[in-house]
Every structure is written in structure tokens, then in C-alpha cells.
Design an enzyme around this catalytic site. Structure first.
Site, PDB file in Angstrom:
ATOM      1  N   CYS A   2     -20.515   9.157   9.517  1.00 39.16           N
ATOM      2  CA  CYS A   2     -19.468   8.748   8.985  1.00 39.16           C
ATOM      3  C   CYS A   2     -19.034   7.229   9.618  1.00 39.16           C
ATOM      4  O   CYS A   2     -19.403   6.744  10.335  1.00 39.16           O
ATOM      5  CB  CYS A   2     -18.551   9.838   9.737  1.00 39.16           C
ATOM      6  N   ARG A  27     -22.445   2.256   5.280  1.00 38.74           N
ATOM      7  CA  ARG A  27     -23.168   3.350   6.299  1.00 38.74           C
ATOM      8  C   ARG A  27     -23.393   4.789   5.507  1.00 38.74           C
ATOM      9  O   ARG A  27     -24.253   5.570   5.822  1.00 38.74           O
ATOM     10  CB  ARG A  27     -22.144   3.859   7.245  1.00 38.74           C
ATOM     11  N   TRP A  75     -19.912  11.296   5.984  1.00 38.69           N
ATOM     12  CA  TRP A  75     -21.529  11.462   5.558  1.00 38.69           C
ATOM     13  C   TRP A  75     -21.530  13.179   5.678  1.00 38.69           C
ATOM     14  O   TRP A  75     -21.680  13.439   7.143  1.00 38.69           O
ATOM     15  CB  TRP A  75     -22.347  10.742   6.296  1.00 38.69           C
ATOM     16  N   ASN A 101     -16.893  11.536  13.901  1.00 37.64           N
ATOM     17  CA  ASN A 101     -18.127  11.077  13.458  1.00 37.64           C
ATOM     18  C   ASN A 101     -19.136  11.785  14.512  1.00 37.64           C
ATOM     19  O   ASN A 101     -18.904  11.718  15.753  1.00 37.64           O
ATOM     20  CB  ASN A 101     -18.447   9.550  13.498  1.00 37.64           C
ATOM     21  N   GLY A 102     -20.155  12.553  13.917  1.00 40.66           N
ATOM     22  CA  GLY A 102     -20.961  13.194  14.952  1.00 40.66           C
ATOM     23  C   GLY A 102     -21.289  14.653  14.592  1.00 40.66           C
ATOM     24  O   GLY A 102     -21.013  14.803  13.430  1.00 40.66           O
ATOM     25  N   GLU A 481     -49.185   7.612   6.468  1.00 34.61           N
ATOM     26  CA  GLU A 481     -47.861   6.876   6.556  1.00 34.61           C
ATOM     27  C   GLU A 481     -47.961   5.511   6.846  1.00 34.61           C
ATOM     28  O   GLU A 481     -47.023   4.576   6.366  1.00 34.61           O
ATOM     29  CB  GLU A 481     -47.056   7.835   7.537  1.00 34.61           C
ATOM     30  N   LYS A 485     -46.244   2.374   4.824  1.00 35.47           N
ATOM     31  CA  LYS A 485     -45.210   1.497   5.380  1.00 35.47           C
ATOM     32  C   LYS A 485     -45.741  -0.016   5.206  1.00 35.47           C
ATOM     33  O   LYS A 485     -44.607  -0.749   4.693  1.00 35.47           O
ATOM     34  CB  LYS A 485     -44.864   1.706   6.847  1.00 35.47           C
ATOM     35  N   GLU A 488     -45.771  -0.874   1.364  1.00 38.40           N
ATOM     36  CA  GLU A 488     -44.650  -0.890   0.377  1.00 38.40           C
ATOM     37  C   GLU A 488     -43.647  -1.911   0.637  1.00 38.40           C
ATOM     38  O   GLU A 488     -42.743  -2.167  -0.106  1.00 38.40           O
ATOM     39  CB  GLU A 488     -43.748   0.457   0.592  1.00 38.40           C
ATOM     40  N   LYS A 603     -34.720   3.587  -3.521  1.00 37.45           N
ATOM     41  CA  LYS A 603     -34.458   4.667  -2.299  1.00 37.45           C
ATOM     42  C   LYS A 603     -34.797   5.938  -2.545  1.00 37.45           C
ATOM     43  O   LYS A 603     -35.166   6.932  -2.136  1.00 37.45           O
ATOM     44  CB  LYS A 603     -33.203   4.488  -1.612  1.00 37.45           C
TER      45      LYS A 603
HETATM   46  C1  AGP Z   1     -41.218   5.995   1.878  1.00 34.27           C
HETATM   47  O1  AGP Z   1     -40.882   4.917   2.571  1.00 34.27           O
HETATM   48  C2  AGP Z   1     -40.356   5.753   0.584  1.00 34.27           C
HETATM   49  N1  AGP Z   1     -39.275   5.375   0.229  1.00 34.27           N
HETATM   50  C3  AGP Z   1     -40.897   6.876  -0.556  1.00 34.27           C
HETATM   51  O2  AGP Z   1     -42.352   7.218  -0.326  1.00 34.27           O
HETATM   52  C4  AGP Z   1     -40.270   8.186  -0.221  1.00 34.27           C
HETATM   53  O3  AGP Z   1     -40.504   9.159   1.082  1.00 34.27           O
HETATM   54  C5  AGP Z   1     -40.487   9.062  -1.452  1.00 34.27           C
HETATM   55  O4  AGP Z   1     -39.778   8.415  -2.765  1.00 34.27           O
HETATM   56  C6  AGP Z   1     -39.735  10.558  -1.252  1.00 34.27           C
HETATM   57  O5  AGP Z   1     -38.217  10.409  -1.227  1.00 34.27           O
HETATM   58  P1  AGP Z   1     -37.335  11.408  -0.641  1.00 34.27           P
HETATM   59  O6  AGP Z   1     -37.808  12.071   0.640  1.00 34.27           O
HETATM   60  O7  AGP Z   1     -35.981  11.183  -0.962  1.00 34.27           O
HETATM   61  O8  AGP Z   1     -37.573  12.678  -1.807  1.00 34.27           O
END
Ligand code: AGP
Length: 608
Positions: A2, A27, A75, A101-102, A481, A485, A488, A603
Site C-alpha cells: 500500500c 507500488r 494493495w 500499510n502492513g 529456477e 532467472k 529470462e 509480468k
Molecule cells: C518468472 O520469473 C516469470 N515471471 C514467469 O515464469 C512466471 O513465474 C510465470 O509466468 C507464472 O506467473 P504467475 O505466477 O503469475 O502465474
């Protein structure tokens, strides 16, 4: 998380509040509201959706006259994004308004106590509890009421508070959530973060935990939790707005990597009560937990990788068979879902199309579903039968870090809860693991301290062509993972392999100088992984190993070793991933990539 803004001065407060909130939009939020003292009463206006909606509702603040006010972008954590849940929150006589916020961890207990005293609630939020608790203790002296409330709240809070009977004062207090005070030429301000005040002042005070700020039009004073005056020095902010939005970090991703201790703490603590695991929102009886025959964990990307780890944890601790699926596969493979199955969908955004489709597939078959989600009120959160939130706050960088860590600990908690109920772990074992979980935030903090060393090492690999990550068991999940990382955000080709799988083909790719990251945190598999390290090393690879403190033997096999603190073998992912996140981050920065918004990525992948 928030955003909070407050103002008291000569100018009209509402436009300043709206402007300050607009500086905090980065944010992430889902509703907004402002409260302004109009000379007689406290007026509150709030609206779900973007700040624009609130600005239109208040004609950019013109319809809310007054020179004292507080504002908030919410949020959602407790209670979906609705007008009723939006802040500010009043007490019942509308003589006190609060923004927060919290996370108030004991809000349900306090709410019950207040309801027993006749208080009525208009929202599902933890924040409204604060407004009524202030009302309960307020006998005409705000500081006295505030200090009493502080002593009864557990969890994290940054509060902006106004009292109708004290219209010449703005109060602010914090514990574990950020809050600053700005001394302006035309008035004084409070805010969750520096960007909101930079237009009015660069002279700010950073409130420390359990300190109270008392702002008048001209001056600012501070009290401690006993209500005694304390002296504080102002700091001058040199940052520009852009840097300030990232809290002084160069990228949101780095800021979020550093938020992981808090993220883990916020996801863990509300569910650890007196040495027991309490997941109120699960709403499953012990009978229902004992009746679970199989768990299907379904997700995408990094969320899927947390599921690969969780398979070992659920099977190891609760002895429940687990199948982990990529959502895009699960939804089309006509999965066999029998009675007694539990489908768990992991998703930060709660809007990933494949994961949502998988959820719906499971539901059409009458299978019980649980969402582990970060965005409150998102589609997966709303459609799953049960939802367990990861309180990571809004994650801005496309590459997930803090939400990933929160997803891990949420699944540890779930697995441990199931094991407790099914009696597959003793109380003593459970107590020990809860102790290990509680240590994770400070251990992550410790690993973040080795940033420079990892940055130097990463700079050597900005020109790398191929990087391989290998591991066995949970170390394989960590490798998945770590590899994602890197590729990507740096666009370097990388793959993760079950270490035992190398000799079945991939090892032919190892050349002189190829970087191999070997994850070896599983004691029972050390020797096997070390032999895989030797295999690739003899073929020319440069091996970076990530292993547990004390396992110095590995230095004979690997070229470069990163040690992680000792923790329970099921929880090592939460620690080993930290140096791998930092490594990827610095390689990406070294290559001049757009760290927060890597090419081709979104995202939240809301399309198939
Ligand atoms: C990971 O760094 C990516 N942003 C991507 O793999 C992400 O984890 C995946 O698209 C799943 O997204 P979600 O957790 O919002 O479902």
C-alpha cells in the site's frame, strides 16, 4: 504494497494527497481513498480501481476542501479490492480516520474482542480494527490512544491518523512498514515512500519502529511508544524521482530481491502461532486433510519450479503422493483426477491463462482446488475453492523473486500442516522445522550481504554463451529456477539438468570454460553431485557450486563455491536461490539488458 500520504499545512490537502498517491502508483494497488477534515467533519472518498477514478470522483480534490488529510492506495491483503475495503477507515462515529500499510497479524483476535464490546465493522480489513481500537482507547488525548493501540497490535503497520477533535494535528506511527515525514515550505507531509513528497520537500525524517510523528502546520515533533518526546535529525534526499521509486535501488528486481526477508516473514509469521501452524484461510478440517489421497501442483514458470520443490516436501513430510504439472500441459492431457485429490494452483498474478484454465479443468471434475496466490481478488483467488495468499506485496519486475520465495514458504507451511495433522511428523520434529522456518529471513539477509562477491563473479560471465545448472532432488528444482532467472533477464542460453541425467546426452555440450552451476544442498546426494561436478570439470567446465556451510570438501571439486547457512534439507531452496538470483541480476546488468522488463516477456501471461 500500500501507499500512504498525509498532509497538514496552508494549502488544500486533497490535491496534494492525490498527487502524492500518483507518485506511489508504481507500488501496485487496486483501490484508493482520501480523508480530509473540512473544518467540521472528516470527509472520506474512496474507490476501487485506478487513482483516476478517485480523482474524477473528487474533481481532482476540489470537492474535498480542507488543509488536513490522509490518502491511501491499497494493495489488498485482507479482503478483496472493494470500495468498502478501501482505506481510509473510520471509527463508528467518524471522528477518527486511519490509513495503513502492513499486516496486523492478530487482527481477528482484536476484532472479536471489539465486536464483543459492541463494535460493528463495515469491511473485511485488518485496518478497520485499528480505527475502532483507537476509538476504544481515545479519551480525548490522541497520543495516549495511539500508544495503547501500538501495544496491542502484532504484525507490521505504518499508520496515518487524523482526529476530528484535533484538526491541527496529523499523526503517524510505524512498525516494520516504511513511513517518512517531510518538512515542506507550505506544510508538512507523511508518506510510505520518498517519491510522494519530493515535489514539496527533500528534507525528510525516517521514522523508526514504534516512533510516533506529530505534525502541525509549522512544526514536527516525535514521541516514543511511552509518549515521551524524542529528538530526530532530518535527512536530505538526493535521489531523483525515478531512483526514489525503486527505493534507491537501480532496478525493481534488485529492490525485490532485497525485500525477500520481509516477504518470507510476512508470509510465515501470521501462520505461526504459539509454535503451531495455523492456516485459517485454508478452511479444511483435519478430517478433510487426512482424506487427501493425492496432490496435483499445477503452475507455470517459476511458480511451477516452486511446485517441483514442494513435491519433495509434501512427499517427504506428509507422505502424500504429489504430481507436478505445467499448467499448459495439464489442461490438455486429460489428467486422471481421482476422488480425494487436491489440486493446488500456484500463481503470483492469479491471472495466468494456463493456470486459470487448469483450475477450471479441475473444478469441472469436482476436484477440490486450492490457490496459492499473491494478488488478492485475482481470478484464480476468486475461483479456487480455497486460497492461501503469499503476502509478498506487488512484484513489479517481470522476473519473479520475492513472490517465488513467498510461494516456497507457503508450500512448506502447507506440507508441515498436513504432516502435523496426518501424524507423519512428531511434535518435536515440527517444532524444529518451525524454528528453521523462522530463521530463514535472517539467513536470506546474510546471503544478501555477499552481493559484491557475486557481482564480481557475474561480471566474468556477461559474455557467456551457454550456462548449465545441475542438481539432484530439491537441488534440481533450484537449478530449474536458477536457469530460468539467468536466461529470462540476460538472454544467455541456459538449461537445468537433473545432475544424474548429464551423461545421457547433455554432457556432450560441455566445452572448455563452459560455466556449470552445481547445486549441492542435499546432504544425502552430495557425493553423487560431486561426482557429476568432476565429470563436467574433467571435460573443461568451470564449476560454480552452491552448497551448505561446512561442506568444504566440495572445494576440491569445484572452481568457485558459494556457501548457504545450514537449514532443514527441505528448505534449502529458499537460501540457495538468493545467490543465483543475484548472479543472474548482475549478468543481466553487465550485458545492459532491460532487467525489469526483459524482451518478449510480460509480468502476467493472460493469453495462451
Ligand atoms: C518468472 O520469473 C516469470 N515471471 C514467469 O515464469 C512466471 O513465474 C510465470 O509466468 C507464472 O506467473 P504467475 O505466477 O503469475 O502465474
Amino acid at each position: 504494497m500500500c501507499g500512504i500520504v498525509g498532509y497538514i499545512g496552508e494549502a488544500q490537502a486533497a490535491p496534494i494527497l492525490l498527487d502524492g498517491l500518483s507518485r506511489l502508483e508504481y507500488r501496485g494497488y487496486d483501490s484508493a481513498g482520501i480523508a480530509v477534515y473540512d473544518g467540521t467533519d472528516i470527509q472520506v472518498k474512496k474507490a476501487t480501481g485506478r487513482l483516476k477514478v478517485l480523482s474524477e470522483l473528487t474533481h481532482d480534490g476540489v470537492t474535498m476542501p480542507g488543509t488536513l488529510g490522509i490518502g491511501h492506495t491499497r494493495w489488498a491483503t485482507h479482503g478483496a479490492p472493494t470500495d468498502a475495503n478501501a482505506h481510509p477507515h473510520y471509527n463508528s462515529t467518524e471522528t477518527i480516520a486511519v490509513v495503513h500499510n502492513g499486516i496486523i497479524e492478530n487482527y481477528l483476535k482484536v476484532k472479536k474482542r471489539l465486536q464483543d464490546k459492541g463494535y460493528e465493522f463495515q469491511s473485511e480489513t485488518d485496518t478497520e480494527v485499528v480505527a475502532h481500537l483507537l476509538d476504544y482507547y481515545y479519551k480525548g488525548e490522541p497520543i495516549e490512544a495511539i500508544t495503547k493501540v501500538m501495544l496491542r497490535l502484532e504484525g507490521s503497520y505504518a499508520l496515518g491518523i487524523i482526529f476530528r477533535d484535533h484538526p491541527d494535528v496529523l499523526y503517524a506511527v510505524r512498525k516494520d512498514s516504511p513511513l517518512i515525514v517531510g518538512k515542506g515550505a507550505e506544510g508538512n507531509l507523511i508518506a510510505s515512500d520518498v517519491p510522494a513528497v519530493l515535489k514539496y520537500t527533500r528534507e525528510v525524517y525516517f521514522i523508526q519502529n514504534e516512533e510516533i510523528a506529530v505534525l502541525n502546520k509549522e512544526d514536527i515533533s516525535f514521541r516514543n511508544v511511552d509518549g515521551e518526546p524524542i529528538e530526530k535529525e532530518a535527512a536530505t534526499i538526493e535521489w531523483d524521482i525515478n531512483a526514489a521509486e525503486k527505493g534507491g535501488y537501480e532496478h525493481f528486481m534488485l529492490k525485490e530481491i532485497y525485500e525477500q526477508p520481509k516477504t518470507v516473514r510476512d508470509t510465515l509469521n501470521p501462520r505461526l502461532k504459539d509454535g503451531r501452524i495455523v492456516i485459517e484461510e485454508l478452511g479444511m478440517t483435519d478430517e478433510e486433510i487426512r482424506a487427501i489421497q493425492k496432490i496435483h501442483i499445477v503452475a507455470c514458470g517459476s511458480a511451477y519450479h516452486t511446485g517441483v520443490t514442494a513435491k519433495y516436501v509434501f512427499e517427504g513430510l506428509a507422505r502424500i503422493p504429489v504430481e507436478v504439472d505445467l499448467a499448459s500441459e495439464f489442461r490438455y492431457r486429460n489428467p486422471i483426477l481421482e476422488e480425494g485429490a487436491l489440486v493446488i494452483i500456484i500463481s503470483q498474478s492469479g491471472e495466468t491463462a494456463d493456470s486459470l484454465a487448469a483450475l477450471r479443468e479441475a473444478k469441472t471434475r469436482g476436484i477440490q482446488t486450492l490457490g496459492i496466490v499473491n494478488v488478492v481478488g485475482s481470478s484464480i483467488a476468486r475461483e479456487a475453492d480455497k486460497v492461501m495468499y503469499t503476502w509478498a506485496g506487488p512484484e513489479i519486475a517481470v522476473a519473479t523473486t520475492k513472490a517465488y520465495s513467498a510461494q516456497l514458504v507457503a508450500q512448506y507451511l502447507l506440507a508441515l500442516k498436513f504432516a502435523q495433522v496426518r501424524g507423519t511428523v512428531t511434535d518435536q520434529e515440527c517444532e524444529g522445522m518451525i524454528g528453521d522456518l523462522k530463521k530463514l529471513p535472517e539467513q536470506i539477509e546474510l546471503l544478501l550481504g555477499s552481493k559484491e562477491r557475486i557481482q564480481r563473479f557475474a561480471n566474468r560471465y556477461v559474455a557467456a554463451r551457454d550456462v548449465f545448472f545441475i542438481g539432484r532432488g530439491i537441488d534440481y528444482a533450484i537449478s530449474l529456477e536458477g536457469s530460468l532467472k539467468l536466461k529470462e533477464i540476460s538472454y544467455i542460453h541456459s538449461e537445468a539438468y537433473a545432475a544424474g541425467e548429464l551423461k545421457h546426452g547433455t554432457i556432450s555440450l560441455i566445452e572448455e570454460g563452459t560455466l556449470v552451476a552445481a547445486v549441492a544442498t542435499q546432504e544425502a546426494l552430495y557425493k553423487k553431485t560431486i561426482s557429476n561436478i568432476v565429470e563436467v570439470r574433467t571435460r573443461g567446465a568451470f564449476v560454480m557450486a552452491v552448497t551448505n556451510t561446512g561442506n568444504t570438501e566440495i572445494e576440491k571439486a569445484a572452481d568457485y563455491v558459494i556457501y548457504i547457512p545450514q537449514t532443514n534439507r527441505y528448505f534449502t531452496n529458499s537460501l540457495a536461490i538468493i545467490p543465483l538470483q543475484l548472479f543472474s541480476y548482475y549478468v543481466s546488468v553487465g550485458r545492459g539488458c532491460d532487467v525489469d522488463k526483459p524482451r518478449n516477456l510480460a509480468k502476467s501471461v493472460t493469453v495462451e
